[in-house]
Design a protein around this motif. Structure first.
Motif, PDB file in Angstrom:
ATOM      1  N   ILE A  54      12.501  14.589  -0.463  1.00 33.61           N
ATOM      2  CA  ILE A  54      13.434  15.226  -1.556  1.00 33.61           C
ATOM      3  C   ILE A  54      13.363  14.602  -2.533  1.00 33.61           C
ATOM      4  O   ILE A  54      13.737  15.192  -3.740  1.00 33.61           O
ATOM      5  N   HIS A  55      13.289  13.207  -3.028  1.00 34.51           N
ATOM      6  CA  HIS A  55      13.137  12.692  -4.235  1.00 34.51           C
ATOM      7  C   HIS A  55      11.883  11.956  -4.466  1.00 34.51           C
ATOM      8  O   HIS A  55      11.209  12.073  -5.600  1.00 34.51           O
ATOM      9  N   LEU A  56      10.970  11.251  -3.336  1.00 29.33           N
ATOM     10  CA  LEU A  56       9.864  10.595  -3.264  1.00 29.33           C
ATOM     11  C   LEU A  56       8.892  11.264  -3.022  1.00 29.33           C
ATOM     12  O   LEU A  56       8.900  12.170  -1.867  1.00 29.33           O
ATOM     13  N   GLN A  57       7.590  11.453  -3.581  1.00 28.71           N
ATOM     14  CA  GLN A  57       6.434  11.688  -3.167  1.00 28.71           C
ATOM     15  C   GLN A  57       5.590  10.614  -2.462  1.00 28.71           C
ATOM     16  O   GLN A  57       4.688  11.028  -1.724  1.00 28.71           O
ATOM     17  N   GLU A  58       6.030   9.289  -2.750  1.00 32.65           N
ATOM     18  CA  GLU A  58       5.314   8.260  -2.155  1.00 32.65           C
ATOM     19  C   GLU A  58       6.054   6.972  -2.025  1.00 32.65           C
ATOM     20  O   GLU A  58       7.076   7.141  -2.910  1.00 32.65           O
ATOM     21  N   VAL A  59       5.937   6.145  -1.358  1.00 25.21           N
ATOM     22  CA  VAL A  59       6.558   4.929  -1.255  1.00 25.21           C
ATOM     23  C   VAL A  59       5.557   3.950  -0.744  1.00 25.21           C
ATOM     24  O   VAL A  59       4.631   3.835  -0.223  1.00 25.21           O
ATOM     25  N   PHE A 103       0.854  -1.203  -0.024  1.00 22.33           N
ATOM     26  CA  PHE A 103      -0.112   0.067   0.039  1.00 22.33           C
ATOM     27  C   PHE A 103       1.028   1.373   0.167  1.00 22.33           C
ATOM     28  O   PHE A 103       2.001   1.080   0.342  1.00 22.33           O
ATOM     29  N   VAL A 104       0.312   2.361  -0.508  1.00 23.46           N
ATOM     30  CA  VAL A 104       1.290   3.533  -0.681  1.00 23.46           C
ATOM     31  C   VAL A 104       1.026   4.509   0.331  1.00 23.46           C
ATOM     32  O   VAL A 104       0.104   4.796   0.873  1.00 23.46           O
ATOM     33  N   LEU A 105       2.314   5.055   0.929  1.00 23.91           N
ATOM     34  CA  LEU A 105       2.194   6.082   1.889  1.00 23.91           C
ATOM     35  C   LEU A 105       2.880   7.500   1.274  1.00 23.91           C
ATOM     36  O   LEU A 105       4.010   7.185   0.301  1.00 23.91           O
TER      37      LEU A 105
END
Length: 352
Positions: free
Chosen positions: A167-172, A159-161
C-alpha cells in the motif's frame, strides 16, 4: 467437504464456537452440550458490518480459555505441520522488568519442545534499554531470557525484503539474521498499543522483525536521518497516525509472511492485556480487562480478528476498546484484508 483421518484425529477434543466475519453487534449465543463438547453459535463482533450467513471458506482459529504451558503447546501442535528446519520464535521480550510480558517459564517450556529453535528479536527505533545490541542483551538478562539463544537479528545489519503490491512500501529492511531461518513461530502477547491500538501477531512481526535503524523507520514513516522522540513512550502526534500507520504495518507484515510462506504460524496469548505495549515497561497501565485465553492459527488476519472479537465480547473491556478505537486499530484488519494476507472469515474452535 472431505475430511482426512488426520484432520479427524486433530479435531478430537475440539468444539466449534462459530464462524465470524465483521460486525459490531453481538447476537444471543446458542449453546448445547453433547458428551462434554460445547458448541456455541455466535454472531460476529468486530468489523464494518454484520454478516449473518458468511459464504465461502473460513480459516481455522483454535482457542482455549485456560492459559497455561500445556495448552500453549497443545494448540501449537494443531498448527505446526509446516514448521521445519531452523525455527525462529518471534517474541516481544519487553523493556526491563516489564510486568506484563509472557511468563518466562511458559516460554522456556514451549521453546524446549521446538527443535532447532531460537527466540528472535530486533533492536528498537527509539532510544532506550534495547536501542543498542549491548543494551538489549543486558535487558534480556534482566528479564530472564537466558534459557536459550536469543538472536538479535539486526545485530550485524539488515537485508531487504520486497512488499508485493504494498500500500505504501515496496520494500522493508528486516534484521539480517532472519534469512537464516526456515520457519517462524509468532508467539505474541496480545495487548493494547500506543500507536497501533492493539498489538497482535501483525504488530509482532511488522515492527518486531524490521531492523531497528532502517526497517522500523520505514514502517513508522521516517526518512533519512530523521529520528523519533526518545524513550519507549513516543506517541506524540508527530509520527504517521491511524490508517497510514496500520497500512505500513500490514505492508511490513506481508513481507515477512511472504518470506516464510506456509512455514509461519501464529499464537496469541490474551493475558494481562494492558492498554500499553510491553515496550512501555514498568510504566504500562495496569490491565483492566480479564484474561481471555490463547488463540492459534496459520492465518494472521483470522487470528488477530478473532482476538479483537473476543475483546469486544468480554466484560470490563472499555479501556482496551477505547485504546483500539482511538488509534483506529481495527484498520489493521482492513489493511491485511486489502493485501490478501489472510481470511477475514474464521471458525473459532475451542479446545476443551
Amino acid at each position: 467437504m472431505d475430511i482426512s483421518r488426520r484432520d479427524l484425529l486433530k479435531m478430537a477434543g475440539i468444539a466449534a464456537i462459530g464462524s465470524t466475519v465483521g460486525g459490531l453487534q453481538v447476537a444471543e449465543a446458542e449453546t448445547f452440550t453433547t458428551r462434554n463438547v460445547r458448541i456455541t453459535k455466535q454472531a460476529p463482533v468486530v468489523g464494518s458490518k454484520l454478516v449473518e450467513n458468511p459464504t465461502g471458506s473460513a480459516a481455522k482459529v483454535y482457542f482455549t480459555r485456560t492459559i497455561n504451558t500445556e495448552n500453549l503447546i497443545r494448540l501449537y501442535k494443531l498448527i505446526n505441520n509446516e514448521i521445519y528446519g531452523r525455527v525462529a520464535i518471534k517474541l516481544h521480550t519487553g523493556e526491563p522488568h516489564g510486568p506484563n510480558i509472557l511468563p518466562r517459564d511458559m516460554v522456556q517450556k514451549f521453546q524446549a519442545q521446538v527443535p532447532n529453535s531460537n527466540i528472535v528479536e530486533t533492536n528498537t527505533l527509539y532510544g532506550g534499554a534495547r536501542y543498542t545490541t549491548a543494551g538489549h542483551r543486558e535487558t534480556l538478562k534482566t528479564n530472564g531470557w537466558t534459557f536459550c539463544n536469543v538472536d538479535i537479528m539486526d545485530e550485524d545489519g539488515d537485508f531487504v525484503l520486497p512488499v508485493r503490491n504494498g500500500i505504501h512500501l515496496q520494500e522493508v529492511a528486516m534484521g539480517q539474521n532472519m534469512a537464516y531461518y526456515d520457519s517462524m513461530i509468532v508467539l505474541t502477547h496480545f495487548k493494547g498499543h500506543a500507536m497501533g491500538g492493539f498489538g497482535g501477531s501483525l504488530k509482532n512481526i511488522a515492527i518486531g522483525c524490521a531492523s531497528g535503524q532502517v526497517g522500523k523507520k520505514q514502517v513508522h514513516g521516517y526518512t533519512g536521518d530523521e529520528m523519533p522522540p526518545p524513550g519507549p513512550i513516543w506517541f506524540d502526534g508527530t509520527m504517521p497516525l491511524k490508517d497510514q500507520f496500520m497500512e505500513r504495518m500490514a505492508d511490513s507484515g506481508k513481507a515477512t509472511c511472504d518470506f516464510f510462506g506456509k512455514h509461519i504460524v501464529f499464537l496469541n496469548v490474551m493475558r494481562r492485556m494492558s492498554v500499553d505495549c510491553d515496550c512501555a515497561g514498568t510504566s504500562a497501565a495496569e490491565p483492566t480487562i480479564g484474561d481471555i485465553g490463547i488463540c492459534a492459527s496459520t492465518d494472521i488476519l483470522a487470528i488477530d480478528q478473532a482476538c479483537c472479537d473476543l475483546v469486544y465480547n468480554s466484560y470490563s473491556n472499555h479501556d482496551l476498546v477505547e485504546r483500539i478505537e482511538s488509534r483506529a486499530g481495527l484498520h489493521q484488519l482492513a489493511a491485511m484484508a486489502n493485501l490478501k494476507m489472510g481470511n477475514p472469515q474464521y471458525e473459532l474452535l475451542e479446545v476443551v
